[in-house]
Design a protein around this motif. Structure first.
Motif, PDB file in Angstrom:
ATOM      1  N   SER A 280       0.832  -1.181   0.000  1.00 56.97           N
ATOM      2  CA  SER A 280       0.000   0.000   0.000  1.00 56.97           C
ATOM      3  C   SER A 280       0.873   1.240   0.000  1.00 56.97           C
ATOM      4  O   SER A 280       1.968   1.243   0.549  1.00 56.97           O
ATOM      5  N   GLN A 281       0.376   2.310  -0.624  1.00 56.99           N
ATOM      6  CA  GLN A 281       1.127   3.558  -0.622  1.00 56.99           C
ATOM      7  C   GLN A 281       1.143   4.161   0.782  1.00 56.99           C
ATOM      8  O   GLN A 281       2.035   4.906   1.123  1.00 56.99           O
ATOM      9  N   THR A 282       0.143   3.871   1.574  1.00 53.93           N
ATOM     10  CA  THR A 282       0.117   4.250   2.972  1.00 53.93           C
ATOM     11  C   THR A 282      -0.133   2.965   3.745  1.00 53.93           C
ATOM     12  O   THR A 282      -0.747   2.038   3.234  1.00 53.93           O
ATOM     13  N   PRO A 283       0.334   2.873   4.996  1.00 52.64           N
ATOM     14  CA  PRO A 283       0.149   1.624   5.731  1.00 52.64           C
ATOM     15  C   PRO A 283      -1.317   1.204   5.798  1.00 52.64           C
ATOM     16  O   PRO A 283      -1.624   0.051   5.625  1.00 52.64           O
ATOM     17  N   HIS A 284      -2.190   2.143   6.042  1.00 46.98           N
ATOM     18  CA  HIS A 284      -3.618   1.865   6.083  1.00 46.98           C
ATOM     19  C   HIS A 284      -4.357   3.096   5.595  1.00 46.98           C
ATOM     20  O   HIS A 284      -3.907   4.215   5.795  1.00 46.98           O
ATOM     21  N   THR A 285      -5.470   2.905   4.951  1.00 46.41           N
ATOM     22  CA  THR A 285      -6.333   3.995   4.543  1.00 46.41           C
ATOM     23  C   THR A 285      -7.637   3.793   5.285  1.00 46.41           C
ATOM     24  O   THR A 285      -8.323   2.796   5.056  1.00 46.41           O
ATOM     25  N   ARG A 286      -7.963   4.676   6.163  1.00 45.44           N
ATOM     26  CA  ARG A 286      -9.157   4.512   6.995  1.00 45.44           C
ATOM     27  C   ARG A 286     -10.402   4.645   6.126  1.00 45.44           C
ATOM     28  O   ARG A 286     -10.587   5.640   5.437  1.00 45.44           O
ATOM     29  N   TRP A 287     -11.230   3.626   6.167  1.00 40.32           N
ATOM     30  CA  TRP A 287     -12.482   3.659   5.412  1.00 40.32           C
ATOM     31  C   TRP A 287     -13.522   4.396   6.237  1.00 40.32           C
ATOM     32  O   TRP A 287     -13.764   4.073   7.393  1.00 40.32           O
ATOM     33  N   THR A 288     -14.141   5.408   5.625  1.00 38.98           N
ATOM     34  CA  THR A 288     -15.124   6.227   6.334  1.00 38.98           C
ATOM     35  C   THR A 288     -16.509   6.137   5.707  1.00 38.98           C
ATOM     36  O   THR A 288     -17.330   7.027   5.915  1.00 38.98           O
ATOM     37  N   GLY A 289     -16.745   5.112   4.932  1.00 42.74           N
ATOM     38  CA  GLY A 289     -18.072   4.896   4.375  1.00 42.74           C
ATOM     39  C   GLY A 289     -18.248   5.302   2.932  1.00 42.74           C
ATOM     40  O   GLY A 289     -19.318   5.101   2.349  1.00 42.74           O
ATOM     41  N   GLN A 290     -17.220   5.857   2.319  1.00 38.44           N
ATOM     42  CA  GLN A 290     -17.327   6.230   0.912  1.00 38.44           C
ATOM     43  C   GLN A 290     -17.284   4.982   0.030  1.00 38.44           C
ATOM     44  O   GLN A 290     -16.879   3.919   0.488  1.00 38.44           O
ATOM     45  N   PRO A 291     -17.707   5.094  -1.226  1.00 36.38           N
ATOM     46  CA  PRO A 291     -17.619   3.931  -2.121  1.00 36.38           C
ATOM     47  C   PRO A 291     -16.178   3.415  -2.224  1.00 36.38           C
ATOM     48  O   PRO A 291     -15.223   4.187  -2.173  1.00 36.38           O
ATOM     49  N   ILE A 292     -16.062   2.115  -2.368  1.00 37.47           N
ATOM     50  CA  ILE A 292     -14.779   1.452  -2.581  1.00 37.47           C
ATOM     51  C   ILE A 292     -14.762   1.034  -4.048  1.00 37.47           C
ATOM     52  O   ILE A 292     -15.658   0.312  -4.499  1.00 37.47           O
ATOM     53  N   VAL A 293     -13.767   1.495  -4.788  1.00 40.84           N
ATOM     54  CA  VAL A 293     -13.702   1.248  -6.227  1.00 40.84           C
ATOM     55  C   VAL A 293     -12.475   0.408  -6.543  1.00 40.84           C
ATOM     56  O   VAL A 293     -11.345   0.800  -6.255  1.00 40.84           O
ATOM     57  N   LEU A 294     -12.706  -0.750  -7.137  1.00 41.30           N
ATOM     58  CA  LEU A 294     -11.621  -1.649  -7.518  1.00 41.30           C
ATOM     59  C   LEU A 294     -11.173  -1.335  -8.940  1.00 41.30           C
ATOM     60  O   LEU A 294     -11.998  -1.249  -9.854  1.00 41.30           O
ATOM     61  N   VAL A 295      -9.864  -1.138  -9.096  1.00 48.92           N
ATOM     62  CA  VAL A 295      -9.286  -0.818 -10.405  1.00 48.92           C
ATOM     63  C   VAL A 295      -8.178  -1.816 -10.703  1.00 48.92           C
ATOM     64  O   VAL A 295      -7.645  -2.466  -9.804  1.00 48.92           O
ATOM     65  N   GLY A 296      -7.822  -1.931 -11.957  1.00 54.07           N
ATOM     66  CA  GLY A 296      -6.747  -2.828 -12.375  1.00 54.07           C
ATOM     67  C   GLY A 296      -7.035  -3.403 -13.741  1.00 54.07           C
ATOM     68  O   GLY A 296      -8.114  -3.191 -14.314  1.00 54.07           O
ATOM     69  N   LEU A 297      -6.079  -4.131 -14.264  1.00 48.57           N
ATOM     70  CA  LEU A 297      -6.210  -4.729 -15.588  1.00 48.57           C
ATOM     71  C   LEU A 297      -7.277  -5.818 -15.612  1.00 48.57           C
ATOM     72  O   LEU A 297      -7.626  -6.390 -14.570  1.00 48.57           O
ATOM     73  N   MET A 298      -7.753  -6.115 -16.801  1.00 52.04           N
ATOM     74  CA  MET A 298      -8.705  -7.213 -16.956  1.00 52.04           C
ATOM     75  C   MET A 298      -8.077  -8.490 -16.423  1.00 52.04           C
ATOM     76  O   MET A 298      -6.888  -8.731 -16.611  1.00 52.04           O
TER      77      MET A 298
END
Length: 179
Positions: A4-22
């Motif tokens: 991860s670019q940061t050790p943890h990213t605190r999830w605060t309820g916003q949408p989670i979007v998965l990205v990457g190659l097919m």
């Protein structure tokens, strides 16, 4: 294995979007992640097909990639409505500057990173990928990775996707989202 670019990213309820190659597992992992988090799951490609009344492959064939990307951008903008959910995007969605800016501003982007060998093995099981028709999947994915990975690297979280049960990837994402 989590990277991860940061050790943890605190999830605060916003949408989670998965990205990457097919072939990275965005839809499969997304469904499982949503179930574990008790959130709705939305596949952007399915939403595009519903809106257009035709398959992604047919949109590419009939109207071209530029037309598809414009519809994809509009659908993703509609899906990112501030409500908690997991969204799987198509491989090229995060490359669009407007789409990427929206995702980074109003959601948490998670890059499912996989090497070309893993991706080619996964996508070789079906002939539904317009960018692969009549071409060598390994070479296409290697070339796409060179162009797209610098964009995917802008995601707040990067999780490696290996030949392993999908739950391994889901667990890595959940770990990264904890405060």
């Amino acid at each position: 294995m989590l990277q991860s670019q940061t050790p943890h990213t605190r999830w605060t309820g916003q949408p989670i979007v998965l990205v990457g190659l097919m072939g990275a597992g965005k839809s499969t992992v997304g469904r499982r992640l949503a179930a574990r988090m008790h959130l709705p799951f939305v596949d952007a490609d399915t939403e595009i097909e519903t809106a257009a009344g035709m398959s992604v492959a047919d949109i590419f064939e009939k109207f071209g990639e530029a037309h598809f990307r414009d519809g994809e951008r509009r659908v993703i903008a509609r899906l990112i409505d501030g409500m908690p959910k997991v969204i799987a995007t198509g491989g090229g969605a995060f490359i669009n500057e407007d789409t990427r800016a929206l995702i980074l501003d109003q959601a948490i982007a998670i890059w499912l990173d996989a090497n070309a060998d893993v991706l080619a093995d996964r996508v070789g099981r079906r002939d539904t990928r317009p960018l692969l028709r009549g071409r060598d999947p390994h070479q296409v994915l290697t070339d796409l990775a060179k162009v797209r990975n610098p964009f995917y690297a802008m995601a707040q979280i990067r999780v490696q996707s290996h030949h392993a049960p999908h739950e391994v990837t889901v667990n890595a994402i959940l770990k990264a989202l904890r405060p």
